[in-house]
Write an enzyme that holds these catalytic residues in place. Structure first.
Site, PDB file in Angstrom:
ATOM      1  N   HIS A  36       0.831  -1.221   0.000  1.00 19.90           N
ATOM      2  CA  HIS A  36       0.000   0.000   0.000  1.00 19.90           C
ATOM      3  C   HIS A  36       0.862   1.266   0.000  1.00 19.90           C
ATOM      4  O   HIS A  36       0.433   2.316   0.484  1.00 19.90           O
ATOM      5  CB  HIS A  36      -0.934   0.063   1.220  1.00 19.90           C
ATOM      6  CG  HIS A  36      -1.685  -1.195   1.489  1.00 19.90           C
ATOM      7  ND1 HIS A  36      -2.969  -1.413   1.067  1.00 19.90           N
ATOM      8  CD2 HIS A  36      -1.309  -2.331   2.125  1.00 19.90           C
ATOM      9  CE1 HIS A  36      -3.373  -2.613   1.446  1.00 19.90           C
ATOM     10  NE2 HIS A  36      -2.368  -3.201   2.088  1.00 19.90           N
ATOM     11  N   SER A  59      15.115  21.477 -16.542  1.00 20.44           N
ATOM     12  CA  SER A  59      13.925  22.296 -16.723  1.00 20.44           C
ATOM     13  C   SER A  59      14.338  23.612 -17.365  1.00 20.44           C
ATOM     14  O   SER A  59      15.430  24.120 -17.104  1.00 20.44           O
ATOM     15  CB  SER A  59      13.283  22.568 -15.359  1.00 20.44           C
ATOM     16  OG  SER A  59      12.544  23.773 -15.399  1.00 20.44           O
ATOM     17  N   LYS A  93      16.420  21.650 -11.336  1.00 18.19           N
ATOM     18  CA  LYS A  93      15.711  20.405 -11.657  1.00 18.19           C
ATOM     19  C   LYS A  93      16.539  19.402 -12.455  1.00 18.19           C
ATOM     20  O   LYS A  93      17.295  19.758 -13.344  1.00 18.19           O
ATOM     21  CB  LYS A  93      14.438  20.706 -12.483  1.00 18.19           C
ATOM     22  CG  LYS A  93      13.364  21.425 -11.728  1.00 18.19           C
ATOM     23  CD  LYS A  93      12.609  20.553 -10.736  1.00 18.19           C
ATOM     24  CE  LYS A  93      11.761  19.480 -11.377  1.00 18.19           C
ATOM     25  NZ  LYS A  93      10.556  20.026 -11.996  1.00 18.19           N
ATOM     26  N   GLU A 107       9.602   8.354 -17.030  1.00 18.62           N
ATOM     27  CA  GLU A 107       8.250   8.907 -17.194  1.00 18.62           C
ATOM     28  C   GLU A 107       7.678   8.544 -18.561  1.00 18.62           C
ATOM     29  O   GLU A 107       6.525   8.149 -18.698  1.00 18.62           O
ATOM     30  CB  GLU A 107       8.274  10.433 -17.054  1.00 18.62           C
ATOM     31  CG  GLU A 107       8.530  10.918 -15.640  1.00 18.62           C
ATOM     32  CD  GLU A 107       8.713  12.425 -15.608  1.00 18.62           C
ATOM     33  OE1 GLU A 107       7.772  13.124 -15.197  1.00 18.62           O
ATOM     34  OE2 GLU A 107       9.789  12.917 -15.994  1.00 18.62           O
TER      35      GLU A 107
END
Ligand code: ARG
Length: 458
Positions: free
Chosen positions: A156, A277, A283, A290
């Site tokens: 979980h 970024s 970043k 992804e």
């Protein structure tokens, strides 16, 4: 321009119809398979005496010329000739004259296209097996360095029990092992030859289907000509196995995204696999995992799309079936690209063993082990569970972890606690004690790695 099937027609094809019905823009990917199928077919036609050997030689020579044109990227295709089969046949006739027109004896584009697809998927399935295997090798390599690295194991997405990081990585190894096995098994069905089924009913010529199948390396021939030209199950199967592979890639990618976040910092992806970024200079984004996660969507889509194309089709061939190709090519290319990136990304990621270890020190994931401790002292598991629940609640209220509790605090909950509880609760012990077959103990993980090494293709 004159069509190969033009005899029955009195009007030119509407330009839009020509564009709309043509498949040459995408089925040119089957060019080499198409030539391969034709070479086997014409050889068989010669051997059975259906066409004269002189013509066989001429056709073979012509096809070999076309083959090298394809390989050198010199082949030109035209929409007027609709698809790869007619483009090649037309070029053959242009090249060797009327003898070229004999190639299509005893076959139809319906068995021809099915043959091409079988040959193509045979080749691509084998390539996919090798690529999945290279991801397994990368996982195995990293697992070997990390048998003693302990991370929190989750259920979980809540801390559950600590596990060896190698054990976690090896879970993916076995998913990919089943994928490899599925691909291997699917070859049994990919390797049926439809060639010689004709349009749907077979042919009046005394062809030898076994012979052309053998020349093409197929294991067997479809026993039913209608099934041979109508079957796209083998493509559905490939798309479905591909979907599962992407599911596995996506789950691993998701973990990589989570693990590389500031919140976790369990791993750091190599700079060469990340991007920055345009506005936030700090970043470092995990774009590759992804995108792997996202590309799963199109692969599922290709599966659902083909299933949908097929579900209402009466036997035998229908033009709808031409729509089997783009999705298949897309799945092949997506899988190739994804598997090729995944292996080096795993190989080059940095594993922050210290951060992982610290995380394990700061949780209650050793709680099950105190319960087991009381069980070995004769307490029923359910009762022990209750006692430990109370200890955890107490520790939370005191703002402590289990290893911070003093002996008298343990004794307060049960007189059965002794000094050895501190050893039992250490993460190394918690992991090492799970010695059941397939468990996370270092001993079991090493056994698992040995077994895995046998599965990796040399
Ligand atoms: N381009 C067609 C396809 O991919 C080849 C088979 C055409 N057969 C036909 N009867 N029109 O399905």
């Amino acid at each position: 321009m004159a069509k190969l099937w033009g005899g029955r027609f009195t009007k030119e094809t509407n330009k839009l119809v020509e564009e709309f019905t043509a498949s040459i823009s995408f089925d040119q990917k089957l060019a080499l398979e198409d030539v391969e199928g034709s070479l086997a077919h014409v050889k068989m036609l010669g051997e059975t005496g259906i066409i004269p050997l002189d013509d066989v030689d001429l056709i073979t020579e012509g096809l070999l010329k076309i083959k090298s044109k394809i390989e050198n990227g010199e082949m030109e295709y035209s929409v007027e000739h609709e698809d790869i089969h007619m483009n090649i046949e037309k070029q053959l006739i242009d090249l060797i004259g009327p003898a070229g027109g004999k190639l299509h004896t005893g076959r139809s584009r319906n068995d021809q296209v099915a043959t091409d697809m079988h040959l193509y998927l045979n080749r691509k399935t084998k390539e996919m097996i090798r690529l999945v295997n290279s991801v397994q090798e990368a996982l195995l390599l990293r697992a070997k360095d990390n048998v003693d690295t302990i991370i929190p194991g989750y259920t979980h997405l809540q801390r559950a029990q600590p596990v060896s990081f190698a054990h976690h990585l090896m879970a993916y190894f076995w998913m990919f092992e089943r994928d490899k096995d599925r691909l291997q098994d699917s070859l049994k069905r990919v390797n049926w030859s439809p060639l010689g089924a004709g349009a749907l009913a077979g042919t009046t010529f005394p062809i030898d289907r076994q012979r052309s199948a053998e020349l093409l390396g197929f294991d067997t021939v479809y026993p039913n000509s209608i099934d041979a030209v109508s079957d796209r199950d083998f493509i559905v199967e490939f798309l479905s196995i591909g979907s599962l592979i992407m599911t596995h890639i996506s789950r691993l990618s998701e973990e990589m995204v989570i693990w590389s976040s500031q919140e976790f910092q369990f791993i750091e992806l190599d700079d060469s696999f990340c991007t920055g970024s345009s506005i936030m200079p700090q970043k470092k984004n995990p774009d590759v995992p992804e995108l792997l996660r996202a590309k799963t969507g199109r692969v599922y889509g290709n599966l659902v799309s083909l299933l949908t194309v097929l579900k209402g089709l009466p036997l035998a061939y229908n033009k709808d079936m031409q729509e089997d190709k783009e999705g298949m090519f897309d799945t092949v290319e997506t899988l190739e690209g994804s598997l090729q990136l995944l292996a080096p990304m795993i190989e080059t990621m940095t594993v922050n063993k210290e951060t992982m270890r610290k995380a394990v020190n700061q949780d209650f994931s050793n709680a099950t082990d105190i319960a087991d401790y009381l069980v070995t002292k004769g307490v029923a598991f359910r009762d022990a569970h209750e006692v430990i629940g109370k200890i955890v609640l107490y520790a939370l209220q005191e703002n402590k972890f289990l290893l911070d509790l003093k002996m008298e605090e343990f004794k307060h909950f049960s007189p059965l606690f002794e000094e050895d509880i501190y050893r039992v609760l250490s993460p190394e012990h918690v992991v090492g004690a799970r010695e059941s077959y397939g468990g996370t103990s270092q001993v079991q993980v090493k056994e698992q790695i040995l077994l895995a090494e046998e599965k990796v293709l040399g």
